[in-house]
Write a protein that holds these residues in place. Structure first.
Motif, PDB file in Angstrom:
ATOM      1  N   UNK A  46       0.018  -0.735  30.023  1.00  0.00           N
ATOM      2  CA  UNK A  46       0.749  -1.099  31.250  1.00  0.00           C
ATOM      3  C   UNK A  46      -0.095  -0.997  32.514  1.00  0.00           C
ATOM      4  N   UNK A  47      -0.991   0.008  32.576  1.00  0.00           N
ATOM      5  CA  UNK A  47      -1.792   0.184  33.778  1.00  0.00           C
ATOM      6  C   UNK A  47      -2.824  -0.918  33.948  1.00  0.00           C
ATOM      7  N   UNK A  48      -3.204  -1.560  32.837  1.00  0.00           N
ATOM      8  CA  UNK A  48      -4.181  -2.642  32.930  1.00  0.00           C
ATOM      9  C   UNK A  48      -3.618  -3.837  33.683  1.00  0.00           C
ATOM     10  N   UNK A  49      -2.279  -3.925  33.764  1.00  0.00           N
ATOM     11  CA  UNK A  49      -1.661  -5.003  34.526  1.00  0.00           C
ATOM     12  C   UNK A  49      -1.987  -4.889  36.014  1.00  0.00           C
ATOM     13  N   UNK A 124      -3.100  -4.906  42.668  1.00  0.00           N
ATOM     14  CA  UNK A 124      -2.233  -3.782  43.014  1.00  0.00           C
ATOM     15  C   UNK A 124      -1.389  -4.114  44.242  1.00  0.00           C
ATOM     16  N   UNK A 125      -1.984  -4.790  45.223  1.00  0.00           N
ATOM     17  CA  UNK A 125      -1.227  -5.187  46.419  1.00  0.00           C
ATOM     18  C   UNK A 125      -0.090  -6.133  46.043  1.00  0.00           C
ATOM     19  N   UNK A 126      -0.365  -7.055  45.147  1.00  0.00           N
ATOM     20  CA  UNK A 126       0.665  -7.990  44.704  1.00  0.00           C
ATOM     21  C   UNK A 126       1.780  -7.265  43.963  1.00  0.00           C
ATOM     22  N   UNK A 127       1.399  -6.273  43.155  1.00  0.00           N
ATOM     23  CA  UNK A 127       2.407  -5.505  42.414  1.00  0.00           C
ATOM     24  C   UNK A 127       3.302  -4.723  43.364  1.00  0.00           C
ATOM     25  N   UNK A 135      10.332  -4.045  36.102  1.00  0.00           N
ATOM     26  CA  UNK A 135       9.390  -4.741  35.222  1.00  0.00           C
ATOM     27  C   UNK A 135       8.170  -3.868  34.918  1.00  0.00           C
ATOM     28  N   UNK A 136       7.297  -4.378  34.024  1.00  0.00           N
ATOM     29  CA  UNK A 136       6.160  -3.581  33.554  1.00  0.00           C
ATOM     30  C   UNK A 136       5.213  -3.195  34.678  1.00  0.00           C
ATOM     31  N   UNK A 137       4.943  -4.141  35.574  1.00  0.00           N
ATOM     32  CA  UNK A 137       4.037  -3.827  36.676  1.00  0.00           C
ATOM     33  C   UNK A 137       4.622  -2.774  37.602  1.00  0.00           C
ATOM     34  N   UNK A 138       5.902  -2.863  37.847  1.00  0.00           N
ATOM     35  CA  UNK A 138       6.551  -1.874  38.716  1.00  0.00           C
ATOM     36  C   UNK A 138       6.492  -0.490  38.090  1.00  0.00           C
TER      37      UNK A 138
END
Length: 249
Positions: A46-49, A124-127, A135-138
Motif C-alpha cells: 500500500x505504501x508504494x502507491x 504524495x501531494x496528489x494523495x 481508498x488504498x492511497x488514503x
C-alpha cells in the motif's frame, strides 16, 4: 608430478573451504533478498502507491533475484564439492553478472535519487489532495502519518486545500494524542495546529533518504564487490584443478 600434486592439495583444500564458506554467505544473502521481496510485496504494498502512480516491480525483482541467488548458491556448493572446472567457471560467470547488475542498480539509484524524491512529492501531494479516508492511497497516507508522526506534505496546512478538509478537517492520523482530538477541533485551523504533528511527511522521508544515502550506497557497493571475491575463488580453484589434474573424492 606426484610431489607437485601433493604440494597443491593443501592449497586446493584451502580454496575449497573458502569457496564453500562464501557460497553459504551468498546463499544467505539470497534468502534475505527473497524475504525482503516478499515483505515488500505483502507488507509495504500500500505504501508504494505513494511513491509511484503505477504498480512497482521492485518486490518481484527482489524476489526473483533472491530465488536465483539461492539456487546458484546451492549450485556453487555442489560445484565446489564436485570439483568440476566447467561448473566453477559457470558459477564465476553468474557471480560476475550479479556484480554488474548490482553495480548498475546502485549507481542508478544514487544518480536518480532526486527524481525519486520528486516522484514521491508529486504522488504524495496528489494523495493528500484526493484523500477520502477509505481508498488504498488514503489508508497509506494515514499509515505514513501515524508511523512517522508527521502531518501533510510540508506541514498540517497542506490539508486545508484538500477535498477532505471541509468534510472531516485534518485527518485523525495527524493527531499527537488521538483521544485529545475531536472532529470539531480538526476542522478548526487554529485549534488543529495545537492538536496535530507540525512536521511534514515529505521532509522526514527525504531527510531520511539523504542522511542514509551514504550507508545504503556503501552496503550496496560492498555487496556488489564481494561477488568478485567469489568469482576469483571459483576461477582459482578451477585453474588449480585443471593444472594439477586434481580428483575430488
Amino acid at each position: 608430478m606426484a610431489p607437485r600434486r601433493m604440494e597443491t592439495k593443501p592449497v586446493i583444500f584451502c580454496l575449497k573451504s573458502l569457496l564453500l564458506l562464501y557460497c553459504f554467505i551468498f546463499w544467505v544473502t539470497g534468502v534475505v533478498l527473497l524475504s525482503v521481496g516478499l515483505w515488500w510485496r505483502f507488507m509495504l504494498g500500500p505504501y508504494m502507491l505513494l511513491i509511484s502512480s503505477a504498480p512497482s516491480n521492485g518486490p518481484y525483482i527482489l524476489t526473483g533475484t533472491g530465488v536465483a541467488i539461492v539456487l546458484f548458491g546451492l549450485f556453487g556448493c555442489f560445484a565446489t564439492c564436485r570439483g568440476r572446472p566447467w561448473m566453477l567457471k559457470l558459477y564465476a560467470v553468474f557471480l560476475s553478472l550479479v556484480f554488474m547488475t548490482e553495480l548498475i542498480a546502485g549507481i542508478s539509484g544514487f544518480i536518480f535519487r532526486h527524481e525519486i524524491k520528486g516522484t514521491f512529492l508529486t504522488t504524495f501531494s496528489e494523495a493528500v489532495m484526493r484523500y477520502d479516508g477509505r481508498d488504498d492511497r488514503s489508508l497509506a497516507v494515514d499509515g505514513v502519518q501515524r508511523r512517522l508522526q508527521c502531518c501533510g506534505v510540508y506541514n498540517y496546512t497542506s490539508w486545508f486545500s484538500s477535498v477532505y478538509f471541509p468534510v472531516g478537517g485534518v485527518p485523525a492520523s495527524c493527531c499527537v494524542t488521538f483521544s485529545d482530538c475531536s472532529v470539531s477541533d480538526l476542522k478548526n485551523a487554529t485549534l488543529a495546529a495545537r492538536k496535530v504533528h507540525n512536521q511534514g511527511c515529505y521532509e522526514l522521508v527525504t531527510s531520511f533518504i539523504e542522511s542514509n544515502m551514504g550507508i545504503i550506497a556503501g552496503v550496496t557497493f560492498g555487496i556488489a564487490f564481494s561477488q568478485l571475491i567469489g568469482a576469483s575463488l571459483a576461477c582459482c580453484l578451477s585453474r588449480f584443478i585443471n593444472a594439477n589434474q586434481y580428483e575430488m573424492v
